[in-house]
Design an enzyme around this catalytic site. Sequence first.
Site, PDB file in Angstrom:
ATOM      1  N   GLU A 135      41.758  41.470  44.551  1.00  0.00           N
ATOM      2  CA  GLU A 135      43.014  40.407  44.350  1.00  0.00           C
ATOM      3  C   GLU A 135      44.177  40.939  44.730  1.00  0.00           C
ATOM      4  OE1 GLU A 135      42.639  39.416  40.247  1.00  0.00           O
ATOM      5  OE2 GLU A 135      40.676  38.386  40.638  1.00  0.00           O
TER       6      GLU A 135
ATOM      7  N   GLU B 140      33.381  38.284  41.233  1.00  0.00           N
ATOM      8  CA  GLU B 140      33.765  38.274  40.059  1.00  0.00           C
ATOM      9  C   GLU B 140      33.658  36.842  39.397  1.00  0.00           C
ATOM     10  OE1 GLU B 140      37.417  39.814  38.465  1.00  0.00           O
ATOM     11  OE2 GLU B 140      37.149  41.584  39.816  1.00  0.00           O
TER      12      GLU B 140
HETATM   13  C1  BGC Z   1      40.339  41.068  37.838  1.00  0.00           C
HETATM   14  C2  BGC Z   1      39.835  41.899  36.677  1.00  0.00           C
HETATM   15  C3  BGC Z   1      40.009  41.269  35.370  1.00  0.00           C
HETATM   16  C4  BGC Z   1      39.198  40.157  35.427  1.00  0.00           C
HETATM   17  C5  BGC Z   1      39.558  39.258  33.975  1.00  0.00           C
HETATM   18  C6  BGC Z   1      40.325  39.573  37.548  1.00  0.00           C
HETATM   19  O1  BGC Z   1      41.503  38.997  37.965  1.00  0.00           O
HETATM   20  O2  BGC Z   1      39.828  41.592  39.027  1.00  0.00           O
HETATM   21  O3  BGC Z   1      40.102  43.304  36.771  1.00  0.00           O
HETATM   22  O4  BGC Z   1      39.642  41.957  34.077  1.00  0.00           O
HETATM   23  O5  BGC Z   1      39.993  39.301  36.315  1.00  0.00           O
HETATM   24  O6  BGC Z   1      40.928  38.833  33.850  1.00  0.00           O
END
Ligand code: BGC
Length: 446
Positions: A160, A343
């Site tokens: 990101e 993610e």
């Molecule tokens: C990030 C993580 C973060 C997650 C939740 C993403 O933006 O890569 O490091 O913990 O979102 O906020």
Amino acid sequence: MAFAKDFLWGAASASAQVEGGWNEGGRTPSIWDALIDGHIKYNDTPAVACDTYHHAKDDAALMGEIGLRSYRFSISWSRVIPAEGKVNPTGIAYYSNLVDELLKNGVTPMITLYHWDLPMWVYRKGGWLSEEISDLFADYAKTVAEALGDRVGYWLTFNEPQVFVGAGYNRGTHAPFLQVGKVGIETVTRNILLAHGKAAAAIRQYAAKTPKVGFAPSARCYTPTEDTPDAIAEAKRLTFEGSITHTGNIWWESPIVRGEALDEQKHFLSEDDLKVIHQPLDFFGVNVYQSRNYLAKGEDTAQRRAKWGQPRTQMGWAITPEVLYWLPKFYYERYGLQILITENGLANCDVISLDGAVHDPQRIDFMTRYLAHLKMAVDEGVPVIGYQYWSLMDNFEWDKGYAMRFGMIYTDYANGCRRVPKDSARFYSEIIRTNGENLPTLPLNW
Ligand code: BGC
């Protein structure tokens, strides 16, 4: 079509959020150790985090028990290279052992090189504002690829850039807590893009096993508000809208994926730069949590819907399962690359109940809806190769400290970071065991 037999069902984490051991084994501080005073909720620090530094073996075994097929984790740059020109064998040994333990348990490792924990020694040289950084990053990539590239097949250069630049260099809410202005953002952008290109090339050159290389952008996506061709076209247009800010998708993707500078990038990205930046990618990683239609503030568009009682996670993020249908479709159509969900997940108010278990029906419901929508995309033939739930375990949520629990495993911080798999971990095991075949068929959420 169904999920591929070797679909990479997994979970993700990041070094600063889980490792701890911040000054052990020769590691030197990162900006998330040294610069955070007064910036983190409840004055939390990542010094111990989930202590995965001391739990590699048990954690890998637990992942094996859950049945994870992949684990996306990041490397702490200052654990591997604690000072300029110095490689730390103890740091390398830690990751090498983790990789071995994962493989022993049938878990495919996926490495992210940069998940925001910039070494202080690099920061002191100017960090992402310094012209030197892309070469330093390439050296770091080479070191990691040489050490682990015989066993690791999946590589992500950056996590990101939108977020660590937006929060760290524009709004000043994440380390290094700067507000560098327009020219500063352009400088940082160029250095990150060059670092991506040089690192991607170094991974290909030095990894013994043929690597698959990508990155993990915060992939924004607007979703259609109704089932008409116009609404779908409008959502797609907004998703890839040109933007003069770092938050736009194409600010990063045009140079990285297409080798093209946007008009507003041409004065700081040369044709030679683009040649370095534009390296072949094997997949397109996406971190995705919600449709952009529901942002609480900021961009106001026709797509934005204010719904009374819109379900939201503890982060305030809208629960919009349809984004896992539209996003893979839109991105595949645009870039023609296989999609890897790097993610997706939710923060929830989880507790250890009196019966000793952690019951998290909200997370099970979230996973069911999101994965059912992902399956719709897969059923239509969109090549999605994996899904990494964020996160493997509750961890240090940056400026929010330990207040947010995203894990499928509960981290009992007060008791030696004891791991308690939540009900959702068992639910996820079942999804993996059945390769997603038992996910319900839901009507597309609008
Ligand atoms: C990030 C993580 C973060 C997650 C939740 C993403 O933006 O890569 O490091 O913990 O979102 O906020």
